[in-house]
Motif scaffolding. Structure first.
Motif, PDB file in Angstrom:
ATOM      1  N   GLN A  41      21.426  -5.778 -64.469  1.00  0.00           N
ATOM      2  CA  GLN A  41      21.760  -4.726 -63.510  1.00  0.00           C
ATOM      3  C   GLN A  41      20.729  -4.676 -62.385  1.00  0.00           C
ATOM      4  N   SER A  42      19.465  -4.878 -62.744  1.00  0.00           N
ATOM      5  CA  SER A  42      18.415  -4.892 -61.720  1.00  0.00           C
ATOM      6  C   SER A  42      18.601  -6.061 -60.766  1.00  0.00           C
ATOM      7  N   MET A  45      19.607  -5.898 -56.749  1.00  0.00           N
ATOM      8  CA  MET A  45      18.778  -6.598 -55.767  1.00  0.00           C
ATOM      9  C   MET A  45      19.661  -7.455 -54.862  1.00  0.00           C
ATOM     10  N   ILE A  46      20.649  -8.120 -55.442  1.00  0.00           N
ATOM     11  CA  ILE A  46      21.564  -8.948 -54.649  1.00  0.00           C
ATOM     12  C   ILE A  46      22.394  -8.072 -53.712  1.00  0.00           C
ATOM     13  N   GLU A  47      22.936  -6.993 -54.244  1.00  0.00           N
ATOM     14  CA  GLU A  47      23.794  -6.123 -53.426  1.00  0.00           C
ATOM     15  C   GLU A  47      23.026  -5.474 -52.284  1.00  0.00           C
ATOM     16  N   ALA A  48      21.738  -5.241 -52.490  1.00  0.00           N
ATOM     17  CA  ALA A  48      20.916  -4.652 -51.432  1.00  0.00           C
ATOM     18  C   ALA A  48      20.327  -5.715 -50.504  1.00  0.00           C
ATOM     19  N   ASP A  49      20.642  -6.969 -50.767  1.00  0.00           N
ATOM     20  CA  ASP A  49      20.137  -8.097 -49.975  1.00  0.00           C
ATOM     21  C   ASP A  49      18.612  -8.100 -49.911  1.00  0.00           C
ATOM     22  N   GLU A 102      24.216 -15.615 -56.441  1.00  0.00           N
ATOM     23  CA  GLU A 102      25.125 -15.253 -57.539  1.00  0.00           C
ATOM     24  C   GLU A 102      24.325 -15.040 -58.826  1.00  0.00           C
ATOM     25  N   LEU A 103      24.623 -13.956 -59.513  1.00  0.00           N
ATOM     26  CA  LEU A 103      24.071 -13.729 -60.847  1.00  0.00           C
ATOM     27  C   LEU A 103      25.009 -14.372 -61.865  1.00  0.00           C
ATOM     28  N   VAL A 104      24.493 -15.292 -62.663  1.00  0.00           N
ATOM     29  CA  VAL A 104      25.273 -15.939 -63.717  1.00  0.00           C
ATOM     30  C   VAL A 104      24.914 -15.255 -65.037  1.00  0.00           C
TER      31      VAL A 104
END
Length: 314
Positions: free
Chosen positions: A156-157, A161-165, A173-175
């Motif tokens: 989730q962290s 982090m990805i969604e907030a760029d 991509e989170l695998v």
């Protein structure tokens, strides 16, 4: 004192000395329900707990549940004890449990742990040592960050982090996969010389099998000191009050990094079952288990240490 009174007193003392101390736990405490999120460190510590409980006459019941489901099971009374409350990574779940007033912490069972993103040797050779170094090497890493099972707080962290760029990682991509699948992929990438970024932690034998570089810069996401963590044992208050002998055991059941590395290595590298690994370790380290059993009896009220050492010697 008249002779008859002296004889009576002596008889009472003799009978009393011959009788074992009564256990504090009723028969309804005989089955202890735990959960395992599928992480080898918790599998190992659950294995230790299961061996000790069984030796003391209890029946351990360990359910494999993801972290979110496991916390719900504890909150709803479906499980009694959880040995895997990693802090601060699981602070959100812990706050939710604490708000109910139905859960208590029995002990901090491990210190010196860490949990954050890391890269393999190929990743380090590409010049990545910090979260901020990743995006410049996106193509080499194929824009993928390898995580653990879906729903895990660490995942989730990463997703947040990805969604907030953050660090320019918005198009990565989170695998998501389980621990073993993730490490298998990391191993394949290592053999192929492919730079890889993934969730890594200690204790874990991955630190011996893979040349790992833990990344700096992730204090906001994982906490300082490379996600420095402690692990805590949580229990339902109602269970702990009803089963004080078992609760006392869990309140004294603590581990260290070296011990867990050994146990996890036996499970992952040697293919041993968690309880067999625990039996072997306990048999080889009898002095280490004494503090666990101080003031604890079997379910029938017999000395706990004698019962445990007899069980692991079989």
């Amino acid at each position: 004192m008249p002779i008859l009174k002296r004889m009576s007193a002596a008889l009472i003392l003799t009978v009393g000395a011959a009788m074992p101390a009564m256990a504090d736990d009723p028969a309804t405490c005989g089955t202890v329900h735990l959960s395992d999120p599928g992480w080898t460190d918790i599998t190992a510590t659950n294995g230790v707990a299961a061996v000790v409980l069984s030796a003391l006459g209890y029946t351990p019941d360990i359910a494999t549940l993801s972290v979110p489901v496991g916390y719900e099971a504890l909150k709803n009374g479906q499980t009694d004890v959880f040995l895997g409350n990693w802090m601060p990574a699981q602070q959100k779940f812990r706050d939710d449990l604490d708000a109910t007033g139905d859960i208590e912490e029995l002990v901090q069972n491990l210190e010196g742990a860490k949990f954050t993103l890391a890269v393999n040797k190929a990743g380090a050779d590409a010049g990545v040592a910090d979260f901020a170094d990743l995006d410049a090497q996106k193509d080499a890493f194929e824009g993928k960050i390898y995580g653990i099972e879906p729903g895990a707080p660490a995942n989730q962290s990463i997703q947040a982090m990805i969604e907030a760029d953050e660090f320019g990682l918005g198009d990565w991509e989170l695998v998501e996969s389980g621990e073993q699948a993730m490490l298998a992929q990391v191993g394949r990438n290592q053999d192929a010389g492919t730079p890889t970024v993934f969730l890594a932690w200690a204790p874990h034998p991955m630190n011996e099998a893979i040349e790992i570089t833990y990344l700096s810069g992730g204090d906001k996401q994982f906490g300082p000191d490379f996600g420095g963590a402690t692990v805590h044992t949580l229990a339902r208050k109602e269970w702990a009050a009803s089963c004080p002998n078992a609760a006392k055991l869990f309140g004294q059941l603590t581990f260290d990094i070296g011990m867990e590395n050994v146990l996890m290595g036996k499970i992952l590298d040697d293919g041993m079952g968690a309880q067999n690994a625990a039996k072997e370790w306990i048999a080889a380290n009898p002095e280490a288990v004494k503090p666990w059993l101080d003031g604890v009896t079997t379910l029938e009220g017999e000395p706990a240490e004698d019962a445990l050492m007899a069980a692991v010697a079989e």
